[in-house]
Write an enzyme that holds these catalytic residues in place. Structure first.
Site, PDB file in Angstrom:
ATOM      1  N   PHE A  11       0.856  -1.197   0.000  1.00  0.00           N
ATOM      2  CA  PHE A  11       0.000   0.000   0.000  1.00  0.00           C
ATOM      3  C   PHE A  11       0.890   1.244   0.000  1.00  0.00           C
ATOM      4  CE2 PHE A  11      -3.424   2.791   1.820  1.00  0.00           C
ATOM      5  CZ  PHE A  11      -4.292   2.642   0.752  1.00  0.00           C
ATOM      6  N   GLU A 152      -0.395  -4.461 -17.323  1.00  0.00           N
ATOM      7  CA  GLU A 152      -0.176  -3.344 -18.246  1.00  0.00           C
ATOM      8  C   GLU A 152       0.768  -2.284 -17.650  1.00  0.00           C
ATOM      9  OE1 GLU A 152      -1.497  -2.809 -21.602  1.00  0.00           O
ATOM     10  OE2 GLU A 152       0.169  -1.439 -21.314  1.00  0.00           O
ATOM     11  N   VAL A 155       5.072  -1.771 -17.825  1.00  0.00           N
ATOM     12  CA  VAL A 155       5.870  -1.035 -18.815  1.00  0.00           C
ATOM     13  C   VAL A 155       5.145   0.267 -19.133  1.00  0.00           C
ATOM     14  CG1 VAL A 155       6.902  -1.076 -21.122  1.00  0.00           C
ATOM     15  CG2 VAL A 155       6.709  -3.198 -19.822  1.00  0.00           C
ATOM     16  N   GLY A 209       7.387  10.392  -6.697  1.00  0.00           N
ATOM     17  CA  GLY A 209       6.827   9.030  -6.746  1.00  0.00           C
ATOM     18  C   GLY A 209       7.214   8.274  -7.998  1.00  0.00           C
ATOM     19  N   GLU A 212      12.127   3.906  -8.094  1.00  0.00           N
ATOM     20  CA  GLU A 212      12.005   2.653  -7.357  1.00  0.00           C
ATOM     21  C   GLU A 212      12.431   2.882  -5.910  1.00  0.00           C
ATOM     22  OE1 GLU A 212      10.795  -0.331  -8.853  1.00  0.00           O
ATOM     23  OE2 GLU A 212      10.296   1.273 -10.220  1.00  0.00           O
ATOM     24  N   ASP A 223      15.942  -1.412 -14.235  1.00  0.00           N
ATOM     25  CA  ASP A 223      14.485  -1.336 -14.422  1.00  0.00           C
ATOM     26  C   ASP A 223      14.140  -1.441 -15.912  1.00  0.00           C
ATOM     27  OD1 ASP A 223      11.722  -0.464 -13.312  1.00  0.00           O
ATOM     28  OD2 ASP A 223      12.119   1.014 -14.882  1.00  0.00           O
ATOM     29  N   LYS A 227      11.939  -4.222 -18.300  1.00  0.00           N
ATOM     30  CA  LYS A 227      10.878  -3.818 -19.240  1.00  0.00           C
ATOM     31  C   LYS A 227      11.180  -4.306 -20.661  1.00  0.00           C
ATOM     32  CE  LYS A 227       9.508   0.123 -16.416  1.00  0.00           C
ATOM     33  NZ  LYS A 227       9.832   1.497 -16.037  1.00  0.00           N
ATOM     34  N   GLY A 325       4.546   7.536 -12.201  1.00  0.00           N
ATOM     35  CA  GLY A 325       3.606   8.411 -11.489  1.00  0.00           C
ATOM     36  C   GLY A 325       2.581   7.561 -10.770  1.00  0.00           C
TER      37      GLY A 325
HETATM   38  N1  LIG Z   1       5.501   4.534  -9.026  1.00  0.00           N
HETATM   39  C1  LIG Z   1       5.514   4.358 -10.340  1.00  0.00           C
HETATM   40  O1  LIG Z   1       5.545   5.313 -11.126  1.00  0.00           O
HETATM   41  C2  LIG Z   1       5.496   2.997 -10.905  1.00  0.00           C
HETATM   42  C3  LIG Z   1       5.693   1.893 -10.113  1.00  0.00           C
HETATM   43  N2  LIG Z   1       5.693   0.638 -10.667  1.00  0.00           N
HETATM   44  C4  LIG Z   1       5.901  -0.502  -9.793  1.00  0.00           C
HETATM   45  O2  LIG Z   1       4.759  -0.633  -8.944  1.00  0.00           O
HETATM   46  C5  LIG Z   1       5.128  -1.147  -7.678  1.00  0.00           C
HETATM   47  C6  LIG Z   1       4.638  -0.202  -6.597  1.00  0.00           C
HETATM   48  O3  LIG Z   1       5.175   1.073  -6.821  1.00  0.00           O
HETATM   49  P1  LIG Z   1       4.976   2.238  -5.733  1.00  0.00           P
HETATM   50  O4  LIG Z   1       3.640   2.142  -5.136  1.00  0.00           O
HETATM   51  O5  LIG Z   1       5.422   3.476  -6.398  1.00  0.00           O
HETATM   52  O6  LIG Z   1       6.067   1.786  -4.667  1.00  0.00           O
HETATM   53  P2  LIG Z   1       6.124   2.203  -3.132  1.00  0.00           P
HETATM   54  O7  LIG Z   1       7.542   1.951  -2.723  1.00  0.00           O
HETATM   55  O8  LIG Z   1       5.507   3.528  -2.930  1.00  0.00           O
HETATM   56  O9  LIG Z   1       5.168   1.119  -2.453  1.00  0.00           O
HETATM   57  C7  LIG Z   1       5.479  -0.227  -2.337  1.00  0.00           C
HETATM   58  C8  LIG Z   1       4.823  -0.686  -1.057  1.00  0.00           C
HETATM   59  O10 LIG Z   1       4.982  -2.094  -0.972  1.00  0.00           O
HETATM   60  C9  LIG Z   1       5.187  -2.413   0.388  1.00  0.00           C
HETATM   61  N3  LIG Z   1       5.889  -3.689   0.454  1.00  0.00           N
HETATM   62  C10 LIG Z   1       7.147  -3.964   0.069  1.00  0.00           C
HETATM   63  N4  LIG Z   1       7.437  -5.263   0.289  1.00  0.00           N
HETATM   64  C11 LIG Z   1       6.322  -5.816   0.823  1.00  0.00           C
HETATM   65  C12 LIG Z   1       5.997  -7.111   1.304  1.00  0.00           C
HETATM   66  N5  LIG Z   1       6.896  -8.108   1.282  1.00  0.00           N
HETATM   67  N6  LIG Z   1       4.764  -7.315   1.800  1.00  0.00           N
HETATM   68  C13 LIG Z   1       3.846  -6.315   1.853  1.00  0.00           C
HETATM   69  N7  LIG Z   1       4.117  -5.065   1.438  1.00  0.00           N
HETATM   70  C14 LIG Z   1       5.331  -4.814   0.922  1.00  0.00           C
HETATM   71  C15 LIG Z   1       6.040  -1.276   0.939  1.00  0.00           C
HETATM   72  O11 LIG Z   1       5.924  -1.176   2.342  1.00  0.00           O
HETATM   73  C16 LIG Z   1       5.463  -0.084   0.205  1.00  0.00           C
HETATM   74  O12 LIG Z   1       4.479   0.585   0.959  1.00  0.00           O
HETATM   75  C17 LIG Z   1       6.655  -1.320  -7.724  1.00  0.00           C
HETATM   76  O13 LIG Z   1       6.932  -2.654  -8.041  1.00  0.00           O
HETATM   77  C18 LIG Z   1       7.078  -0.414  -8.878  1.00  0.00           C
HETATM   78  O14 LIG Z   1       8.229  -0.864  -9.516  1.00  0.00           O
HETATM   79  C19 LIG Z   1       5.453   0.426 -11.988  1.00  0.00           C
HETATM   80  C20 LIG Z   1       5.209   1.478 -12.825  1.00  0.00           C
HETATM   81  C21 LIG Z   1       5.302   2.849 -12.360  1.00  0.00           C
HETATM   82  N1  LIG Z   2      10.768   3.695 -11.393  1.00  0.00           N
HETATM   83  C1  LIG Z   2      10.069   3.443 -12.625  1.00  0.00           C
HETATM   84  C2  LIG Z   2       8.600   3.375 -12.351  1.00  0.00           C
HETATM   85  C3  LIG Z   2       7.887   2.695 -13.437  1.00  0.00           C
HETATM   86  O1  LIG Z   2       8.160   1.559 -13.788  1.00  0.00           O
HETATM   87  C4  LIG Z   2      10.358   4.566 -13.607  1.00  0.00           C
HETATM   88  O2  LIG Z   2      10.889   5.590 -13.187  1.00  0.00           O
HETATM   89  O3  LIG Z   2      10.066   4.390 -14.795  1.00  0.00           O
END
Ligand SMILES: NC(=O)C1=CN([C@@H]2O[C@H](COP(=O)(O)OP(=O)(O)OC[C@H]3O[C@@H](n4cnc5c(N)ncnc54)[C@H](O)[C@@H]3O)[C@@H](O)[C@H]2O)C=CC1
Ligand SMILES: N[C@@H](CC=O)C(=O)O
Length: 349
Positions: A11, A152, A155, A209, A212, A223, A227, A325
Site C-alpha cells: 500500500f 499493463e 511497462v 513518486g 524505485e 528497471d 521492461k 507516477g
Molecule cells: N511509481 C511508479 O511510477 C510505478 C511503479 N511501478 C511498480 O509498482 C510497484 C509499486 O510502486 P509504488 O507504489 O510506487 O512503490 P512504493 O515503494 O511507494 O510502495 C510499495 C509498497 O509495498 C510495500 N511492500 C514492500 N514489500 C512488501 C511485502 N513483502 N509485503 C507487503 N508489502 C510490501 C512497501 O511497504 C510499500 O508501501 C513497484 O513494483 C514499482 O516498480 C510500476 C510502474 C510505475
Molecule cells: N521507477 C520506474 C517506475 C515505473 O516503472 C520509472 O521511473 O520508470
C-alpha cells in the site's frame, strides 16, 4: 452490475492512488464500466494489514497516515503484514499487487501472485519482477486456474503500450523496438539539461513518486532491462532472460557530457531496445545513447516515456505517454480490471 472484491497487496504510492480513484469514481464506473470495486483487504510491510469482507472505506484508506503500523489503528487491523491471509482469505476476487520490484529474483511478489492464482483469484500487478523473471509460469498458472494475470502498468505506467501493441498491431509482425522506458532516468537527464546535479535530480524523482524504492535500479538501467524483457517476450515472442540483455545506465554521465551534447544539437537518452535477427533470435540492450535532436525520441522529456515499434506492414509506430507516477500507474491497474471484466463478459456470451 458486477461488484469485484479487491485486496491491495503493498500500500505505497500506486495502490494508495488506486484507493483514491475508487473513492472518487466508483459510482461513475457502475454506469460507465459496468462494475464497481469493493476493497476487502489491504496489506503492507510497513503499515500492517486489515480485512473487512463487508468493505473498507476507500477514502479513509487513501488518507491513512504513512506511519509504521497505521493499519493496526483501525478496527480489526494488525501491525503485521499478513500477506498470505489477505491474499487467500479476505474473500477477494482480484489481488492488486504493487509491492517493491525485486530485479534479482522477483520475490516475494512472485509468491504473492502465485498464491493468488492458485487460489483462483485474478491478479493485476504493476510489479516488473514477477513478469520479467517468471512470466511464462505465472501466465500458465493463471490459465490453468481460469483467472486473469494482467500487468499493463509494468511497462510505461498508465500508457497502454502492451495491450495496444498486442491487440492493435496484431496481423503485422513487430521485428524490434527502441524506447525510453524509465521515467526516473529520463526525468533526471532532463533536469540535468537545466543544470541540476544528478543527486538532486534523483531526489526530485523520488519525491514525485517516480523512482524505485532503491533508485539504483532506475539510473543503472536495471528497471529498463526488466521492461525490455517483458516487451520482447510479449511482443516479439522472444524467450529472453534478464541476463541476456546487455545493460548500462546513466550514472556516469556528467553535466559536462550533457552540455557537450547540447552544443552539438544532441541529447543523451537511456534507450532500451530489442531486434529480431536474421536467424530469428532476438538481441536486446539497455544503454545511454547520444541522439541527434531530430531523432523522434530526443524530444521526449521529463517522466514521459516513448517506444517505437518496427513493424513489417506499417513501418514505425511510436507510442508516447507517462512512464511513471502514482495515479498514472494506478490507472494501469484499473485498465487491467476493465480488461478482465470484458474478458469475463465475452466468456459468458
Ligand atoms: N511509481 C511508479 O511510477 C510505478 C511503479 N511501478 C511498480 O509498482 C510497484 C509499486 O510502486 P509504488 O507504489 O510506487 O512503490 P512504493 O515503494 O511507494 O510502495 C510499495 C509498497 O509495498 C510495500 N511492500 C514492500 N514489500 C512488501 C511485502 N513483502 N509485503 C507487503 N508489502 C510490501 C512497501 O511497504 C510499500 O508501501 C513497484 O513494483 C514499482 O516498480 C510500476 C510502474 C510505475
Ligand atoms: N521507477 C520506474 C517506475 C515505473 O516503472 C520509472 O521511473 O520508470
Amino acid at each position: 452490475m458486477t461488484e469485484y472484491k479487491l485486496a491491495l497487496v503493498g500500500f505505497g504510492g500506486v495502490n494508495r492512488a488506486l484507493a483514491q480513484l475508487i473513492a472518487e469514481r466508483n459510482e461513475r464506473w457502475k454506469t460507465e464500466l459496468g462494475f464497481s470495486l469493493k476493497i476487502v483487504g489491504v496489506t503492507d510491510l510497513f503499515l500492517g494489514s486489515l480485512i473487512n469482507r463487508q468493505g473498507l472505506d476507500a477514502a479513509s484508506l487513501a488518507g491513512l497516515p504513512a506511519v509504521k503500523g497505521a493499519l493496526a489503528q483501525l478496527p480489526g487491523g494488525n501491525a503485521l503484514a499478513l500477506n498470505e491471509v489477505v491474499i487467500k482469505d479476505s474473500g477477494a476476487d482480484i489481488i492488486a499487487e504493487a509491492t517493491f520490484t525485486n530485479p534479482v529474483d522477483g520475490e516475494p511478489a512472485t509468491s504473492f501472485c502465485r498464491w493468488a492464482l492458485e487460489s483462483a483469484k485474478h491478479v493485476v500487478t504493476t510489479n516488473k519482477g514477477p513478469i520479467a523473471l517468471h512470466g511464462a509460469q505465472l501466465k500458465a498458472l493463471a490459465q490453468r486456474n481460469h483467472v486473469a494475470f494482467e500487468y499493463e502498468g509494468s511497462v510505461m505506467s498508465g500508457t497502454p503500450v502492451i495491450r495496444l501493441a498486442r491487440q492493435l498491431l496484431a496481423g503485422s509482425t513487430i521485428n524490434g523496438f527502441e524506447g525510453i522506458l524509465n521515467g526516473t532516468s529520463n526525468f533526471v537527464l532532463t533536469r540535468m539539461e537545466s543544470g541540476l546535479g544528478f543527486t538532486e535530480a534523483v531526489e526530485q524523482a523520488q519525491a514525485l513518486g517516480y523512482a524505485e524504492a532503491d533508485p539504483t535500479a532506475d539510473v543503472e538501467g536495471h528497471d529498463v532491462r526488466l521492461k525490455v524483457v517483458i516487451l520482447a517476450n510479449e511482443l516479439l515472442d522472444a524467450k529472453l532472460n534478464v541476463s541476456d540483455v546487455r545493460c548500462r545506465g546513466i550514472s556516469t554521465l556528467t553535466l559536462d557530457d550533457i552540455d557537450q551534447a547540447r552544443q552539438n544539437n544532441a541529447r543523451w537518452k537511456l534507450i532500451g531496445a530489442a531486434t529480431r535477427q536474421a536467424d530469428g533470435s532476438v538481441s536486446a540492450s539497455v544503454e545511454p545513447r547520444l541522439l541527434d535532436n531530430a531523432h523522434p525520441l530526443a524530444s521526449i522529456g521529463g517522466a514521459t516515456n516513448a517506444v517505437s515499434f518496427n513493424t513489417d506492414l506499417i513501418g514505425t509506430v511510436t507510442v508516447s505517454g507517462p512512464g511513471a507516477g502514482r495515479t498514472e500507474t494506478a490507472f494501469a491497474l484499473l485498465s487491467d480490471i476493465i480488461s478482465l471484466h470484458q474478458a469475463a463478459a465475452q466468456n459468458r456470451e
